[in-house]
Design an enzyme around this catalytic site. Structure first.
Site, short mmCIF file in Angstrom:
data_model
loop_
_atom_site.label_atom_id
_atom_site.label_comp_id
_atom_site.label_asym_id
_atom_site.label_seq_id
_atom_site.Cartn_x
_atom_site.Cartn_y
_atom_site.Cartn_z
N GLY A 141 0.81 -1.21 0.00
CA GLY A 141 0.00 0.00 0.00
C GLY A 141 0.84 1.26 0.00
O GLY A 141 1.85 1.36 -0.72
N CYS A 142 0.46 2.22 0.83
CA CYS A 142 1.12 3.53 0.85
C CYS A 142 2.59 3.46 1.27
O CYS A 142 3.37 4.36 0.96
CB CYS A 142 0.37 4.48 1.79
SG CYS A 142 -1.31 4.87 1.23
N ALA A 143 2.98 2.40 1.96
CA ALA A 143 4.38 2.24 2.38
C ALA A 143 5.26 1.68 1.27
O ALA A 143 6.48 1.60 1.41
CB ALA A 143 4.47 1.34 3.60
#
Length: 350
Positions: A141-143
Protein backbone atom coordinates in the site's frame (compact mmCIF):
# COMPACT_ATOMS: atom_id res chain seq x y z
CA UNK A 1 30.72 -3.91 5.32
CA UNK A 2 29.36 -3.82 1.78
CA UNK A 3 29.44 -0.41 0.10
CA UNK A 4 26.12 1.43 0.19
CA UNK A 5 23.90 1.85 -2.85
CA UNK A 6 23.44 5.29 -4.35
CA UNK A 7 20.24 6.80 -5.67
CA UNK A 8 21.04 7.62 -9.31
CA UNK A 9 17.75 9.02 -10.60
CA UNK A 10 14.11 9.63 -9.66
CA UNK A 11 11.31 10.12 -12.17
CA UNK A 12 7.53 10.43 -12.00
CA UNK A 13 4.59 9.96 -14.35
CA UNK A 14 0.83 10.59 -14.25
CA UNK A 15 -2.02 9.63 -16.58
CA UNK A 16 -3.69 12.17 -18.85
CA UNK A 17 -7.12 12.57 -17.27
CA UNK A 18 -7.35 15.32 -14.63
CA UNK A 19 -9.91 15.21 -11.84
CA UNK A 20 -10.44 18.69 -10.41
CA UNK A 21 -11.78 18.59 -6.87
CA UNK A 22 -14.35 21.23 -7.75
CA UNK A 23 -15.77 18.80 -10.34
CA UNK A 24 -15.49 15.61 -8.30
CA UNK A 25 -17.37 17.01 -5.29
CA UNK A 26 -20.68 17.74 -7.09
CA UNK A 27 -20.37 14.49 -9.03
CA UNK A 28 -20.03 12.54 -5.78
CA UNK A 29 -22.95 14.45 -4.33
CA UNK A 30 -25.14 13.44 -7.29
CA UNK A 31 -24.09 9.79 -6.92
CA UNK A 32 -24.29 9.34 -3.14
CA UNK A 33 -26.41 12.01 -1.44
CA UNK A 34 -29.80 10.41 -2.17
CA UNK A 35 -28.64 6.91 -1.22
CA UNK A 36 -26.48 7.52 1.87
CA UNK A 37 -28.10 9.28 4.82
CA UNK A 38 -24.79 10.34 6.39
CA UNK A 39 -23.36 11.75 3.17
CA UNK A 40 -23.93 15.45 3.94
CA UNK A 41 -21.78 15.24 7.06
CA UNK A 42 -18.95 13.32 5.35
CA UNK A 43 -18.99 15.44 2.17
CA UNK A 44 -16.91 18.16 3.89
CA UNK A 45 -13.91 15.94 3.19
CA UNK A 46 -13.83 17.23 -0.40
CA UNK A 47 -13.04 20.69 1.00
CA UNK A 48 -10.71 19.72 3.83
CA UNK A 49 -8.29 17.29 2.14
CA UNK A 50 -6.03 20.04 0.80
CA UNK A 51 -6.38 18.55 -2.69
CA UNK A 52 -7.02 20.72 -5.75
CA UNK A 53 -6.64 18.14 -8.50
CA UNK A 54 -5.67 14.56 -9.21
CA UNK A 55 -4.87 12.41 -12.23
CA UNK A 56 -6.73 9.28 -13.31
CA UNK A 57 -6.51 6.58 -15.98
CA UNK A 58 -10.19 7.04 -16.80
CA UNK A 59 -12.31 10.21 -17.24
CA UNK A 60 -14.67 11.36 -14.51
CA UNK A 61 -17.71 10.02 -16.42
CA UNK A 62 -16.33 6.46 -16.22
CA UNK A 63 -16.90 6.47 -12.47
CA UNK A 64 -20.61 7.24 -12.89
CA UNK A 65 -21.19 3.69 -14.12
CA UNK A 66 -20.90 0.36 -12.25
CA UNK A 67 -17.79 -1.70 -12.98
CA UNK A 68 -16.75 -5.15 -11.82
CA UNK A 69 -13.44 -6.97 -11.70
CA UNK A 70 -13.13 -7.49 -15.50
CA UNK A 71 -13.53 -3.78 -16.29
CA UNK A 72 -11.37 -2.64 -13.40
CA UNK A 73 -8.64 -5.16 -14.24
CA UNK A 74 -8.63 -4.16 -17.91
CA UNK A 75 -8.26 -0.50 -16.88
CA UNK A 76 -5.47 -1.44 -14.44
CA UNK A 77 -3.48 -3.49 -16.95
CA UNK A 78 -3.67 -0.78 -19.60
CA UNK A 79 -3.09 2.21 -17.34
CA UNK A 80 -0.46 0.70 -15.06
CA UNK A 81 1.59 -0.62 -17.96
CA UNK A 82 1.56 2.79 -19.64
CA UNK A 83 2.67 4.54 -16.44
CA UNK A 84 5.32 1.89 -15.72
CA UNK A 85 6.91 2.49 -19.13
CA UNK A 86 6.73 6.29 -18.87
CA UNK A 87 8.27 6.45 -15.39
CA UNK A 88 10.92 3.80 -16.11
CA UNK A 89 12.04 5.37 -19.38
CA UNK A 90 12.28 8.79 -17.73
CA UNK A 91 14.40 7.37 -14.90
CA UNK A 92 16.66 5.63 -17.45
CA UNK A 93 17.08 8.84 -19.44
CA UNK A 94 17.99 10.79 -16.31
CA UNK A 95 20.58 8.14 -15.41
CA UNK A 96 21.97 8.01 -18.99
CA UNK A 97 21.20 4.29 -19.12
CA UNK A 98 19.48 1.93 -21.54
CA UNK A 99 16.89 -0.65 -20.50
CA UNK A 100 19.40 -3.40 -21.25
CA UNK A 101 21.66 -1.93 -18.56
CA UNK A 102 19.12 -2.87 -15.87
CA UNK A 103 19.97 -6.03 -13.95
CA UNK A 104 17.08 -6.15 -11.46
CA UNK A 105 13.54 -4.73 -11.56
CA UNK A 106 11.52 -4.20 -8.37
CA UNK A 107 7.86 -3.54 -9.23
CA UNK A 108 5.62 -2.22 -6.45
CA UNK A 109 1.85 -2.15 -6.89
CA UNK A 110 -1.16 -2.95 -4.68
CA UNK A 111 -4.10 -1.52 -6.63
CA UNK A 112 -4.57 -4.23 -9.25
CA UNK A 113 -3.79 -7.83 -10.07
CA UNK A 114 -1.43 -8.65 -12.91
CA UNK A 115 -0.02 -12.11 -13.59
CA UNK A 116 2.37 -11.95 -15.39
CA UNK A 117 3.34 -8.86 -13.43
CA UNK A 118 3.85 -5.40 -14.91
CA UNK A 119 7.59 -5.60 -15.59
CA UNK A 120 7.06 -8.75 -17.67
CA UNK A 121 4.30 -7.03 -19.63
CA UNK A 122 6.65 -4.09 -20.23
CA UNK A 123 9.43 -6.17 -21.80
CA UNK A 124 8.51 -5.37 -25.39
CA UNK A 125 8.08 -1.64 -24.84
CA UNK A 126 11.16 -1.32 -22.62
CA UNK A 127 13.68 -3.75 -24.16
CA UNK A 128 14.91 -5.33 -20.93
CA UNK A 129 17.48 -8.15 -21.15
CA UNK A 130 16.17 -11.70 -21.11
CA UNK A 131 18.16 -12.51 -17.94
CA UNK A 132 16.98 -9.52 -15.88
CA UNK A 133 15.87 -10.38 -12.33
CA UNK A 134 12.20 -9.64 -11.62
CA UNK A 135 10.97 -8.81 -8.10
CA UNK A 136 7.23 -7.96 -8.05
CA UNK A 137 5.95 -6.73 -4.67
CA UNK A 138 2.27 -6.60 -3.68
CA UNK A 139 0.37 -5.55 -0.55
CA UNK A 140 2.49 -2.73 0.89
CA UNK A 141 0.00 0.00 0.00
CA UNK A 142 1.12 3.53 0.85
CA UNK A 143 4.38 2.24 2.38
CA UNK A 144 5.38 0.60 -0.91
CA UNK A 145 7.41 3.47 -2.29
CA UNK A 146 9.71 3.63 0.73
CA UNK A 147 9.96 -0.13 1.24
CA UNK A 148 10.46 -0.70 -2.48
CA UNK A 149 13.34 1.78 -2.44
CA UNK A 150 14.85 -0.04 0.54
CA UNK A 151 14.54 -3.43 -1.17
CA UNK A 152 16.11 -2.07 -4.35
CA UNK A 153 19.02 -0.57 -2.38
CA UNK A 154 19.72 -3.88 -0.66
CA UNK A 155 19.65 -5.75 -3.97
CA UNK A 156 22.06 -3.24 -5.51
CA UNK A 157 24.30 -3.51 -2.46
CA UNK A 158 24.32 -7.29 -2.66
CA UNK A 159 25.61 -7.20 -6.24
CA UNK A 160 27.90 -4.17 -6.57
CA UNK A 161 28.03 -2.72 -10.05
CA UNK A 162 24.53 -3.83 -11.07
CA UNK A 163 21.71 -1.44 -11.84
CA UNK A 164 18.43 -1.85 -9.97
CA UNK A 165 15.25 -0.22 -11.22
CA UNK A 166 12.34 0.19 -8.81
CA UNK A 167 8.96 1.25 -10.17
CA UNK A 168 5.96 2.01 -7.95
CA UNK A 169 2.66 2.17 -9.87
CA UNK A 170 -0.74 2.68 -8.24
CA UNK A 171 -4.15 3.29 -9.80
CA UNK A 172 -6.07 4.13 -6.66
CA UNK A 173 -9.04 5.66 -8.48
CA UNK A 174 -10.05 2.21 -9.74
CA UNK A 175 -11.19 1.45 -6.19
CA UNK A 176 -13.96 4.09 -6.33
CA UNK A 177 -17.19 2.16 -5.79
CA UNK A 178 -20.82 3.12 -6.50
CA UNK A 179 -22.10 0.24 -4.36
CA UNK A 180 -20.06 1.05 -1.25
CA UNK A 181 -22.15 3.41 0.91
CA UNK A 182 -19.48 3.86 3.58
CA UNK A 183 -17.44 6.68 5.02
CA UNK A 184 -14.23 4.95 3.90
CA UNK A 185 -15.37 4.89 0.27
CA UNK A 186 -16.39 8.57 0.34
CA UNK A 187 -13.03 9.55 1.84
CA UNK A 188 -11.23 7.49 -0.81
CA UNK A 189 -13.25 9.22 -3.54
CA UNK A 190 -12.08 12.58 -2.20
CA UNK A 191 -8.47 11.54 -1.68
CA UNK A 192 -7.10 9.05 -4.20
CA UNK A 193 -5.26 9.70 -7.46
CA UNK A 194 -3.19 7.66 -9.93
CA UNK A 195 0.53 7.88 -10.63
CA UNK A 196 3.90 6.16 -10.89
CA UNK A 197 7.48 6.82 -9.85
CA UNK A 198 10.74 5.12 -10.76
CA UNK A 199 14.23 5.17 -9.26
CA UNK A 200 17.55 3.64 -10.27
CA UNK A 201 20.10 2.53 -7.68
CA UNK A 202 23.68 1.31 -8.02
CA UNK A 203 26.80 0.96 -5.92
CA UNK A 204 28.94 3.75 -7.34
CA UNK A 205 31.05 6.73 -6.32
CA UNK A 206 28.52 9.13 -7.82
CA UNK A 207 24.80 9.72 -7.45
CA UNK A 208 22.19 11.91 -5.84
CA UNK A 209 22.32 10.38 -2.38
CA UNK A 210 23.53 7.34 -0.46
CA UNK A 211 20.96 4.96 0.99
CA UNK A 212 22.61 4.68 4.38
CA UNK A 213 19.91 2.86 6.37
CA UNK A 214 16.35 1.56 6.26
CA UNK A 215 13.90 -0.04 8.65
CA UNK A 216 10.29 -0.84 9.46
CA UNK A 217 8.04 -0.90 12.50
CA UNK A 218 4.81 -2.92 12.54
CA UNK A 219 2.28 -2.43 15.33
CA UNK A 220 0.46 -5.56 16.58
CA UNK A 221 -3.32 -5.83 16.26
CA UNK A 222 -3.62 -3.04 13.69
CA UNK A 223 -4.79 -4.93 10.59
CA UNK A 224 -8.03 -2.92 10.60
CA UNK A 225 -6.39 0.49 10.14
CA UNK A 226 -5.70 0.28 6.40
CA UNK A 227 -6.03 -2.19 3.57
CA UNK A 228 -8.38 -3.72 1.00
CA UNK A 229 -11.49 -5.83 1.22
CA UNK A 230 -11.70 -8.14 -1.78
CA UNK A 231 -15.36 -7.85 -2.85
CA UNK A 232 -17.31 -9.14 -5.86
CA UNK A 233 -17.16 -5.68 -7.50
CA UNK A 234 -13.47 -5.01 -6.81
CA UNK A 235 -11.20 -3.78 -4.04
CA UNK A 236 -12.97 -1.98 -1.17
CA UNK A 237 -10.89 0.43 0.88
CA UNK A 238 -10.41 -0.23 4.61
CA UNK A 239 -10.08 2.80 6.88
CA UNK A 240 -11.52 1.30 10.07
CA UNK A 241 -9.62 3.56 12.45
CA UNK A 242 -8.64 7.20 12.14
CA UNK A 243 -5.05 7.38 10.90
CA UNK A 244 -4.06 10.96 11.95
CA UNK A 245 -4.40 10.42 15.73
CA UNK A 246 -2.60 7.08 15.46
CA UNK A 247 0.25 8.69 13.52
CA UNK A 248 0.52 11.56 16.00
CA UNK A 249 0.68 9.19 18.97
CA UNK A 250 2.92 6.45 17.57
CA UNK A 251 4.99 7.63 14.61
CA UNK A 252 7.63 9.52 16.63
CA UNK A 253 8.72 6.59 18.84
CA UNK A 254 8.67 4.23 15.85
CA UNK A 255 10.98 6.46 13.81
CA UNK A 256 13.24 6.98 16.82
CA UNK A 257 13.60 3.20 17.11
CA UNK A 258 14.34 2.75 13.41
CA UNK A 259 16.96 5.52 13.52
CA UNK A 260 18.52 4.16 16.71
CA UNK A 261 19.13 0.80 15.04
CA UNK A 262 21.25 2.68 12.49
CA UNK A 263 23.08 4.68 15.16
CA UNK A 264 21.10 7.85 14.40
CA UNK A 265 18.60 10.06 16.21
CA UNK A 266 15.87 12.52 15.19
CA UNK A 267 18.32 15.39 15.65
CA UNK A 268 20.54 13.90 12.91
CA UNK A 269 17.77 14.32 10.32
CA UNK A 270 17.84 17.61 8.42
CA UNK A 271 14.72 17.01 6.34
CA UNK A 272 11.79 14.62 6.71
CA UNK A 273 10.26 13.48 3.42
CA UNK A 274 6.90 11.94 4.31
CA UNK A 275 4.08 10.25 2.49
CA UNK A 276 1.26 12.85 2.50
CA UNK A 277 -1.68 10.57 3.18
CA UNK A 278 -3.95 13.56 3.68
CA UNK A 279 -3.93 17.07 5.11
CA UNK A 280 -4.68 15.86 8.65
CA UNK A 281 -1.99 13.19 8.37
CA UNK A 282 0.60 15.83 7.45
CA UNK A 283 -0.33 17.93 10.50
CA UNK A 284 -0.18 14.81 12.69
CA UNK A 285 3.29 13.93 11.38
CA UNK A 286 4.58 17.43 12.05
CA UNK A 287 3.36 17.12 15.63
CA UNK A 288 4.73 13.60 16.03
CA UNK A 289 8.17 14.67 14.80
CA UNK A 290 8.16 17.99 16.73
CA UNK A 291 8.33 20.00 13.51
CA UNK A 292 7.03 23.52 13.05
CA UNK A 293 3.59 23.55 11.42
CA UNK A 294 4.13 24.06 7.69
CA UNK A 295 7.54 22.35 7.67
CA UNK A 296 6.30 19.58 5.39
CA UNK A 297 5.76 22.00 2.51
CA UNK A 298 6.74 19.65 -0.32
CA UNK A 299 4.24 17.15 1.03
CA UNK A 300 1.43 19.70 0.97
CA UNK A 301 2.28 20.71 -2.58
CA UNK A 302 2.28 17.12 -3.86
CA UNK A 303 -0.98 16.36 -2.07
CA UNK A 304 -2.64 19.44 -3.58
CA UNK A 305 -1.47 18.68 -7.12
CA UNK A 306 -1.75 14.88 -7.23
CA UNK A 307 -3.77 13.64 -4.24
CA UNK A 308 -2.84 10.45 -2.43
CA UNK A 309 -1.44 8.05 -5.04
CA UNK A 310 -0.42 5.49 -2.42
CA UNK A 311 3.10 4.05 -2.95
CA UNK A 312 4.52 6.53 -5.51
CA UNK A 313 3.44 9.64 -3.60
CA UNK A 314 6.45 9.88 -1.29
CA UNK A 315 8.74 9.52 -4.32
CA UNK A 316 6.97 12.53 -5.88
CA UNK A 317 7.85 14.38 -2.66
CA UNK A 318 11.44 13.11 -2.95
CA UNK A 319 11.69 14.36 -6.53
CA UNK A 320 10.51 17.80 -5.41
CA UNK A 321 12.98 17.81 -2.51
CA UNK A 322 15.83 16.89 -4.87
CA UNK A 323 14.87 19.72 -7.19
CA UNK A 324 14.91 22.13 -4.24
CA UNK A 325 18.26 20.75 -3.04
CA UNK A 326 18.70 17.94 -0.56
CA UNK A 327 20.29 18.73 2.81
CA UNK A 328 22.97 16.55 4.39
CA UNK A 329 20.55 13.87 5.59
CA UNK A 330 16.90 13.20 4.71
CA UNK A 331 14.54 10.57 6.05
CA UNK A 332 11.81 9.13 3.85
CA UNK A 333 8.85 7.71 5.75
CA UNK A 334 5.43 6.26 4.99
CA UNK A 335 2.66 4.38 6.76
CA UNK A 336 1.00 1.40 5.13
CA UNK A 337 -1.13 -1.70 5.72
CA UNK A 338 0.15 -3.89 8.47
CA UNK A 339 -0.04 -1.30 10.13
CA UNK A 340 3.59 -0.48 9.32
CA UNK A 341 5.94 2.50 9.28
CA UNK A 342 8.72 2.25 6.71
CA UNK A 343 11.79 4.50 6.61
CA UNK A 344 14.84 5.09 4.41
CA UNK A 345 17.69 7.39 5.39
CA UNK A 346 19.37 9.25 2.52
CA UNK A 347 22.73 10.94 2.93
CA UNK A 348 23.48 13.51 0.26
CA UNK A 349 26.31 12.41 -2.01
CA UNK A 350 29.51 14.37 -1.69
Amino acid sequence: MLPSAKLISVATAVPGYVLLQRDVAPAANAIFSNRYSDYARIARVFETTGIQKRHAVRPLEWFFEPHGWPERTAAYLEGALDLFVKAAKSALDDAALDARDIDTIVTVSSTGIATPSLEARAFGAMGFRENVHRVPVFGLGCAGGVTGLAIAAKLAQARPGTNVLVVAVELCTLSFRLDELTKANIVATALFGDGAAACILRVTDEGIAEVEASGEHTWPDTLDIMGWNVDPQGFGVVFARAIPPFAEAHMGPAIEGILASAGLSLSDVDRFICHPGGKKVIVALERALSLDQGSLDHERHVLAEYGNMSAPTVLFVLARAIEAGLPRRSLLSALGPGFTASCVSLKKAA
